[in-house]
Motif scaffolding. Sequence first.
Motif, PDB file in Angstrom:
ATOM      1  N   PHE A 266      -4.091 -17.729   9.743  1.00 48.94           N
ATOM      2  CA  PHE A 266      -4.391 -16.536   8.942  1.00 48.94           C
ATOM      3  C   PHE A 266      -3.272 -16.857   7.632  1.00 48.94           C
ATOM      4  CE2 PHE A 266      -2.884 -11.801   7.594  1.00 48.94           C
ATOM      5  CZ  PHE A 266      -3.915 -11.836   7.809  1.00 48.94           C
ATOM      6  N   PRO A 267      -3.998 -16.398   6.265  1.00 45.95           N
ATOM      7  CA  PRO A 267      -2.910 -16.718   4.781  1.00 45.95           C
ATOM      8  C   PRO A 267      -1.905 -16.463   5.110  1.00 45.95           C
ATOM      9  CG  PRO A 267      -5.386 -16.123   5.203  1.00 45.95           C
ATOM     10  CD  PRO A 267      -5.217 -15.375   6.281  1.00 45.95           C
ATOM     11  N   ARG A 268      -0.785 -16.197   3.992  1.00 45.38           N
ATOM     12  CA  ARG A 268       0.334 -15.633   3.916  1.00 45.38           C
ATOM     13  C   ARG A 268       0.027 -15.040   2.939  1.00 45.38           C
ATOM     14  NH1 ARG A 268       5.683 -18.713   5.556  1.00 45.38           N
ATOM     15  NH2 ARG A 268       7.698 -16.899   4.638  1.00 45.38           N
ATOM     16  N   TYR A 269      -0.476 -13.899   2.732  1.00 44.97           N
ATOM     17  CA  TYR A 269      -0.396 -12.540   2.658  1.00 44.97           C
ATOM     18  C   TYR A 269       1.234 -12.014   1.658  1.00 44.97           C
ATOM     19  CZ  TYR A 269      -5.365 -12.680   3.587  1.00 44.97           C
ATOM     20  OH  TYR A 269      -6.978 -13.050   4.013  1.00 44.97           O
ATOM     21  N   THR A 270       0.808 -10.971   0.655  1.00 50.64           N
ATOM     22  CA  THR A 270       2.385 -10.659   0.607  1.00 50.64           C
ATOM     23  C   THR A 270       2.222  -9.165   0.418  1.00 50.64           C
ATOM     24  OG1 THR A 270       2.904 -12.283  -1.186  1.00 50.64           O
ATOM     25  CG2 THR A 270       3.391 -10.473  -1.828  1.00 50.64           C
ATOM     26  N   LEU A 271       3.112  -8.616   0.592  1.00 44.42           N
ATOM     27  CA  LEU A 271       3.210  -6.531   1.035  1.00 44.42           C
ATOM     28  C   LEU A 271       4.057  -6.298  -0.335  1.00 44.42           C
ATOM     29  CD1 LEU A 271       2.285  -4.055   2.190  1.00 44.42           C
ATOM     30  CD2 LEU A 271       4.449  -4.863   3.332  1.00 44.42           C
ATOM     31  N   LEU A 272       2.974  -5.734  -1.197  1.00 44.00           N
ATOM     32  CA  LEU A 272       3.853  -5.668  -2.340  1.00 44.00           C
ATOM     33  C   LEU A 272       4.426  -4.050  -2.179  1.00 44.00           C
ATOM     34  CD1 LEU A 272       4.053  -5.620  -5.579  1.00 44.00           C
ATOM     35  CD2 LEU A 272       1.768  -4.284  -5.906  1.00 44.00           C
ATOM     36  N   ILE A 273       5.426  -3.583  -2.935  1.00 46.53           N
ATOM     37  CA  ILE A 273       5.974  -2.560  -2.546  1.00 46.53           C
ATOM     38  C   ILE A 273       7.616  -2.003  -4.454  1.00 46.53           C
ATOM     39  CG2 ILE A 273       6.427  -2.549   0.165  1.00 46.53           C
ATOM     40  CD1 ILE A 273       9.957  -3.781  -0.727  1.00 46.53           C
ATOM     41  N   ARG A 274       6.864  -1.164  -4.134  1.00 44.69           N
ATOM     42  CA  ARG A 274       8.704  -1.026  -5.224  1.00 44.69           C
ATOM     43  C   ARG A 274       9.580  -0.601  -5.323  1.00 44.69           C
ATOM     44  NH1 ARG A 274       7.958   5.194  -7.355  1.00 44.69           N
ATOM     45  NH2 ARG A 274       9.468   4.545  -8.899  1.00 44.69           N
ATOM     46  N   SER A 275      10.404  -1.677  -5.981  1.00 49.07           N
ATOM     47  CA  SER A 275      12.024  -2.634  -5.743  1.00 49.07           C
ATOM     48  C   SER A 275      12.451  -0.847  -5.769  1.00 49.07           C
ATOM     49  CB  SER A 275      12.085  -3.044  -6.578  1.00 49.07           C
ATOM     50  OG  SER A 275      12.211  -1.897  -7.920  1.00 49.07           O
ATOM     51  N   ALA A 276      12.255   0.411  -5.940  1.00 51.49           N
ATOM     52  CA  ALA A 276      13.130   2.106  -5.649  1.00 51.49           C
ATOM     53  C   ALA A 276      13.271   2.309  -4.411  1.00 51.49           C
ATOM     54  CB  ALA A 276      13.027   2.476  -6.509  1.00 51.49           C
ATOM     55  N   GLY A 277      12.358   1.551  -3.274  1.00 54.19           N
ATOM     56  CA  GLY A 277      11.821   2.203  -1.834  1.00 54.19           C
ATOM     57  C   GLY A 277      11.548   1.094  -1.060  1.00 54.19           C
ATOM     58  N   ALA A 278      11.014   1.650   0.282  1.00 57.10           N
ATOM     59  CA  ALA A 278       9.979   1.752   1.096  1.00 57.10           C
ATOM     60  C   ALA A 278      10.978  -0.095   1.412  1.00 57.10           C
ATOM     61  CB  ALA A 278       8.784   1.294  -0.023  1.00 57.10           C
ATOM     62  N   ARG A 279      11.830  -0.756   1.177  1.00 55.62           N
ATOM     63  CA  ARG A 279      11.789  -1.440   1.776  1.00 55.62           C
ATOM     64  C   ARG A 279      12.112  -1.851   3.266  1.00 55.62           C
ATOM     65  NH1 ARG A 279      12.915  -6.870   0.491  1.00 55.62           N
ATOM     66  NH2 ARG A 279      13.089  -7.036  -1.558  1.00 55.62           N
ATOM     67  N   THR A 280      13.154  -0.810   3.530  1.00 58.26           N
ATOM     68  CA  THR A 280      12.760  -0.577   5.026  1.00 58.26           C
ATOM     69  C   THR A 280      11.216  -0.874   6.302  1.00 58.26           C
ATOM     70  OG1 THR A 280      15.352   0.504   4.419  1.00 58.26           O
ATOM     71  CG2 THR A 280      14.503   0.217   7.084  1.00 58.26           C
ATOM     72  N   SER A 281      10.731   0.295   5.876  1.00 60.29           N
ATOM     73  CA  SER A 281       9.265   0.642   6.313  1.00 60.29           C
ATOM     74  C   SER A 281       8.621  -0.561   5.954  1.00 60.29           C
ATOM     75  CB  SER A 281       8.682   1.740   5.099  1.00 60.29           C
ATOM     76  OG  SER A 281       8.996   2.805   5.052  1.00 60.29           O
ATOM     77  N   ALA A 282       9.019  -1.615   4.664  1.00 65.24           N
ATOM     78  CA  ALA A 282       7.651  -3.080   4.383  1.00 65.24           C
ATOM     79  C   ALA A 282       8.375  -3.390   5.590  1.00 65.24           C
ATOM     80  CB  ALA A 282       8.253  -3.541   3.080  1.00 65.24           C
ATOM     81  N   GLU A 283       9.450  -3.864   6.084  1.00 73.09           N
ATOM     82  CA  GLU A 283      10.741  -4.843   7.023  1.00 73.09           C
ATOM     83  C   GLU A 283       9.600  -4.556   8.318  1.00 73.09           C
ATOM     84  OE1 GLU A 283      14.755  -4.512   6.202  1.00 73.09           O
ATOM     85  OE2 GLU A 283      14.037  -6.517   4.313  1.00 73.09           O
TER      86      GLU A 283
END
Lengths: 533, 308
Positions: free
Chosen positions: A376-393
Motif C-alpha cells: 500500500f502506498p505511503r500516503y500523507t494525511l494533511l492537517i491544519r497546524s492549529a488543530g486536529a493533531r489528536t484526531s489525525a493520530e
Amino acid sequence: MFRPIAVLALSTLLLASCQRETQVERANREKVLLVGNGDDPKALDPHLVTGVIESNVIRSVLEGLVADDPEKDATYRPGAATSWEHNADYTEWTFHLRPGATWSDGAPLTAHDFEFAYHRNLHPDLAAPYVEMLYFIKNAEAFNKGEIKDFKEVGIAVPDDYTLKVTLREPVPYLPGVTRHYSWFPVPKHVILQYGKMTDRHTKWTEPGNMVSNGPFVLKEWKLNDHLEVTRNPRYWDAATVKLNGIRFIPIENFYSETRAFLSGQLHTGYQVPPDLVDKLKAEYPKELHQEPYVGSAFIRINTTRPGLDNPKVRMALSLALDRKGLCDAVLKGYQPADTLTPQMGDYKPDPVVGSDPEKARKLLAEAGYPEGRGFPRYTLLIRSAGARTSAEALQAMWKQQLGILIDIQAKDFGSYISAQQSMNFDLAIAGWIGDYLDPSTFLLMWTKDNGNNNTGWASTKFESLLNEAAHQADPLQRLDKFRQAEHLLMDEQPIIPYAWQARNYLQRPEMKGWYPLLLDNHPWKAVYLDTP
Amino acid sequence: MFKNILNRLLQAIVVLFVLFTVTFFLVKALPGGPFQSEKAIPQHIRARMEEQWGLHKSLPEQYGIMLKNYLTGNPGLSTRLEGREVTDVIAQAFPVSVQLGVVAMFVAVTIGIPAGCLAAAKKNSLIDTGSMAAAMIGICLPSFVIGPLLAEFFGRNLHWFPSMGWDRTNPSTWILPAVTLGLAYAAYISRLTRAGMLDTLSQDFVRTARAKGVPGLQIVFRHCLRGGLIPAVAYLGPAFAGIISGSVVIETVFQIPGLGRHFIKAIESRDAGMIMAPVLLFGSLIILANFVTDVLALWLNPRLRKSS
C-alpha cells in the motif's frame, strides 16, 4: 537609587490588586453580555465577509426579512418582513415589510434597501465573496458574472415601498431559512452612498458612529483584538423585547485562555472549550458546560486522482476501518459518530452508509490489490497546524491497527493547508463543513464537478443529475428523496470519509437566559437576557 | 561622534531596505494567497478581488508599488482586515505592545538588578545560590508555561487580577502579563548583574575601601554599581526590543491587543501589507535599541569613551 523604585513597584502592586468585582459582576449590573467570540470579525459589511464570527456580530446589528426563533431552528419569525407567501411551486416569494420600521438613524427602512443590498451584493465590481448565497435568485448568477448588465433582469422587484418580490431560478421551499443568512440582510442605502459609491469596497460606512443598522443593537465601539461592543437600538421595531443594554464581543482565539477567562468571571459565554478539558469541566462545572449538536460534519477529503486512492474499494476500506464511536468518545468530545455526510435536519434523514467494519475493510483492501496492507502506498494525511493533531493520530493508529498501513501526518499553516487542497497537492486531508442553512443542499452541492469546494477530483454525472432533479422538484418530500439518493451514491463512492457530526462544546453562566440549543447556532440576541437580582 | 551617528544611520537604511526586500519576496513565495478561505470564493470573484488589490500585476510591479507606498509613508490596506489602513492597525496596537514592554522591562529591572547585586554581595551564600537558582528556573521556564500558571493561580483561584485583557488605564490588567514577560528577562539581568558586580568587586579600589572599613552593602551600591551594571545595560537595549517584538505568546495567553498578534495573523493570512509594517517597525526598534545601548555603555564606561 533602589528605594524609590521599590516603593513605586510596591505601590503599583497594591493599586493593581484593587479588583473588587469581576467583569461579569459589573456587566450583570450594567446588563451587558460578555461573549467570547473566537476572533475579530474581518469586517462588519455583510457583503464582504464569509465567517461565523462575523455572523455573530452582524446578526446583532442587522436583521433580515425573516428572524431566527430562539428555541427552534425550523420555525421562522417575522423580522423586517411581517409576513410572506409563495406560489405553488416555490419559485416566487413575496415579502411584506413592516410599515413604519426605521434604521437606527430614523430613516425609513423600505424594500428599496433590500433591493439595493441585493444589487450591491451581486454587482461584479464589488466582488462579494459570499455572493453564491444569492444565486437562488433568477439571473443572479448571470448578473454577478457580468453575463447580463441590467439588474432589472434579476428576479427582484419592488412593487411598492413595503413589498419585495423575489423570483427564483428553481423551487426553493426553504427560502425563508436562507434569508436568515446575513448575505440576505438589508444595508442602509442612504449611508453607503454617503460614504462612497455602491460598489466601493472600502469605505467608512461600518465604522462606529457611522454604521446605521436595523437590528436590536447598534455598533458602539470596536477596538481590534480587544473588544467590539454593541448597544441597544431604541429605534428597533421590537425594542421592548430587548432586555440587554449591550453585548461585548471579545475575540479570544486561544480556547484555553477563554476557558480560564470564563472561570475567572470575565465572560458570560464562550466560543469553544478545548476537547481535552471537556471531561474535567463536565465533572466540575456541569451547569456551565453546554454540549449541543451543530450543523457541521467532520470528514477526510481524498484526492481521488492519486493512484490507489482512485479505487473506490480502497476509499471504502479506509472508511470502514475507522472506529468512529471510539474517536468521538476519546478525542472529539461531544461529537457524534457519522454514518453519512449530512447530519439529520428536519425531514431529511439520509441512509446510514459507513460504519465500523474492519473485516470488510481488510477484504476490500485485499480485493484492491493490497492484502493485509502489503504494497500500500505511503500516503500523507494533511492537517491544519492549529488543530486536529489528536484526531489525525487516532485515525493513523486505526488504519495501522486494522489494515496494517502507515499514513503519515503533515501539518501546514492555514494558508498552505487550503492552498494544498485547492491545488490538489495532497493525498488525504482532514476537513469540515458547516451548513449555511437547514437543507441538505448546503452539504451536497459542493461535490459537483466544478465546485471550488470539491477538491477531491471526484465527479459523477449520476450524482449531479439527481441533484438537478431535486432542484427542479417542487414537492418538498420528493425533493428530499432525490437528495437522499444522491447522498447514498456519494457515500458509496467515498471521495470523502465522514467520521463525525460536529457539536458545540462551550461554557455559559447560569444567569444567561433565553438561549436554547440550535443546530445552526444562530441565537437571536434580542431574546437573550441576564437573570440577575 | 556625529560621524559615528551618521554611519549608523546609513547602516540602518541599508538594513531596513534589505529587510523589506527579503520579507516581501519571502511572503510572496508562501503557498496560497490572501483570499484563501475554508469555503472557496468563486473563481471570478477571486480574480476581481486580486485585481482590486493589484495582485494581478507581476511580482516586480507589486514590489515597486509597495516600496513606493512605504517610502511615501502610506503602507496601504490590509487584506485580512478587509480594507483597514495598515497605519490605523499599527496605531491601535503598537502603543499597547510598547506599554506592555515598558512595564515588563520595569519588572525585569526591578527584580533582576537588586537580585544580581545581592547575589554578588553575598557570594556563595544561600541568597546567592537561591537567587541564581531562581534565575536559572526563570530562564528555562518558557513564558507559555509561566503565564497560564500565573493566570490560573492569581486570576482564576485568587481573583486578584484579571486572567485576560488589557486596559491601559487599569494597572490590575498589566501585572500578570508584565510579570510573565519580565521574569525571563529578570533572570538574565540578575545573572549579568551578578557577573558584572563580581568583576568590579574584585578590583583594587574595592579592596582599599574594605580596608578602610566601608560597609559591604555601601561598597556594592555606592562604589561598584555603575561599573557592575555595564553588562546588564548592554543587554537592556536588545532586550527591550525583544520584549516588544517577541511578546506574541503573552499577547495570546492574556488576550492583549498588541502588534504581535496582528503580525502572526497577517502571516497566516498572507496579508503582505500587514506583515511588512511590523517587520520594519521591529527592525527599526532593534537598530534604535542597539544604538541607545551603545550610547549608554559609553556613558557608563569612561574607557570606552576614550577609545571611541
